[in-house]
Design an enzyme around this catalytic site. Sequence first.
Site, PDB file in Angstrom:
ATOM      1  N   GLY A  85       0.809  -1.211   0.000  1.00 38.28           N
ATOM      2  CA  GLY A  85       0.000   0.000   0.000  1.00 38.28           C
ATOM      3  C   GLY A  85       0.840   1.257   0.000  1.00 38.28           C
TER       4      GLY A  85
ATOM      5  N   GLY B 118       3.650   2.604  -6.771  1.00 37.45           N
ATOM      6  CA  GLY B 118       2.456   3.337  -6.384  1.00 37.45           C
ATOM      7  C   GLY B 118       1.191   2.586  -6.747  1.00 37.45           C
TER       8      GLY B 118
ATOM      9  N   CYS C 277      -2.363  -4.821  -9.525  1.00 40.06           N
ATOM     10  CA  CYS C 277      -2.479  -3.362  -9.481  1.00 40.06           C
ATOM     11  C   CYS C 277      -2.573  -2.757 -10.877  1.00 40.06           C
ATOM     12  CB  CYS C 277      -1.297  -2.749  -8.741  1.00 40.06           C
ATOM     13  SG  CYS C 277       0.313  -3.127  -9.473  1.00 40.06           S
TER      14      CYS C 277
ATOM     15  N   GLU D 206      -9.429   3.127  -7.374  1.00 46.00           N
ATOM     16  CA  GLU D 206      -8.864   1.787  -7.537  1.00 46.00           C
ATOM     17  C   GLU D 206      -9.616   0.841  -6.612  1.00 46.00           C
ATOM     18  OE1 GLU D 206      -4.517  -0.433  -7.544  1.00 46.00           O
ATOM     19  OE2 GLU D 206      -4.917   1.106  -6.042  1.00 46.00           O
TER      20      GLU D 206
END
Length: 569
Positions: free
Chosen positions: A197, A215, A248, A338
């Site tokens: 995170g 990121g 991600c 996200e």
Amino acid sequence: MDTDLESIQEARTLITAAHSAFQQFEHFTEEQIHKILAEISKTGIANAETLARLAHEETGYGTVEHKTLKNLFCAQDVYNAIKPMKTIGIVTDDKDKKVFEVASPIGVIAAIIPSTNPTSTAIYKALIALKGRNVIVFSPHPSAARCINETARVMIEAAERAGAPRGVISCMRVPTLEGTEELMKHPLTSLILATGGTGLVKAAYSAGKPAFGVGPGNVPTYIERTADAPKAVRDILTGKCFDNGTLCSSEQSIVCDEAVKDQVLQELNKQGAYICNAHEKGLIEKTIQTPRRTLNTKIVGKPAAKIAEMAGFAVPAGTRAIVAYADGVGIEYPISMEKLSPLLGFFVVKDWKEGCERCIEILRFGGLGHTLSLHTKDEEVVRQFGLRKPAFRIVVNTPAALGAVGYTTNLFPSMTLGCGAPGGNITSDNISPLHLINLKRVAYGVREVAAPAPLMKSSVVSGASRPVIEKVIDQWLGARSVGAAEIAPAVAAPVAPPLKSFTQLEPKPTAVITSSGSERAPAKPVAFVCEDDVRTAMLSHSKIVIGKKTIITPSARDLAEANDIFIPE
């Protein structure tokens, strides 16, 4: 013992053992390293499904099938990609420039492993670290500690079977924030490889060590009017639904040209997506966020039907993803953030220019520098997106989730994707073994240093005698016109020629002429001698008479004494 203290002590013990192993491992040959990596790869492939099942059971994220594919991707594809890389010994040798480069390992790497892709990330990080003759210590996410430790165990056994010293791979069994912080800040830790995170990545960068962090990836996917709509939707759902959206790099929002909106929505329905009505959208957005407006981790990696049930409505059996119209971008519009799950926001734009701006807006809301996907047949649109988007992986006509990591593209296969300066990262690359080595550069001289120009005599001001200074002042004053001359410019005052040297004002040095063999009686000693006076005397085969009050510069004295130029009074 308190858990935090136990964790801190465990970190210290593992780092010390790893550093001891590194002192042997850094001297391993390329052949020895390849043997170890091949054994780890072989073991990772053999245990891919077992480790995937452990990860799914422990975390509840994703699917066993897709976690198995991720493990195979790292154990096989990453291994094949790094095998030919030069990371040991002389790696480049430029004969023309006469420079060669030597690879040098970093040392002990502290690797933070996430819960979303736990076993695959551990395999990947071990391979790229050991490829450069580094050693690695894992700090697992607490909710995935068991499966990560098991992954570490099978790799440790494989490495030691192939000849690696004990300690090249290790894993914390009691992971806490305090223990992880100790691991990152320990004096023997050389570099941090952090995946997790935003808070964890910031902690890694503030640990006082070199660090590669990544990121968040709020990835927009744009469908332009010329796109093959059925294929675009198929690619988007493939990426979004892979392991229930835990990568991600998976798609988070669809940005669609108005000209193809109806066709795209039809294809989404046909291919297993569920389009929410206004009421259902409200329910799903409340489920996405916590009261603190952060992501609700209970939806991460869960199937679409389960998330709908949590929200309070039902979707048809076999639903792969849930799509909801987005009214805007930002914290007030949860569908635009996200989501790490099979949920997609849906935006409609009139053309690629408006689509471009919308994609930038989405990236700025938690995805700067990460990934963007584009579906189009217009090469000019591709070029414009490449030039203008703040994303460092722009994948075209392919699933974003799999294209960004290098599975469906020729990008380096990686589970750690840098977001560059816009995303707060040190690199925009897919992290590879080349990021985990230093390069020594050995360079031969190819140009001579140009000889410095000789100092002008006039630069030796500090060594000038009082009479010389007085004469300089008199000459300068004589060059100025005063009184009427200043009023009548027609009567110009005489101007003295500029001085080339203070020696112009000195009495000519009295010399003994030796070229004819006869010697004159020495005259009055000179007041001042600089190095150029000595060189002039040497060229004319003369000598310089000096007295007790003669001022001589140090360089003049050294040169005169070496060549027997001075004659004492």
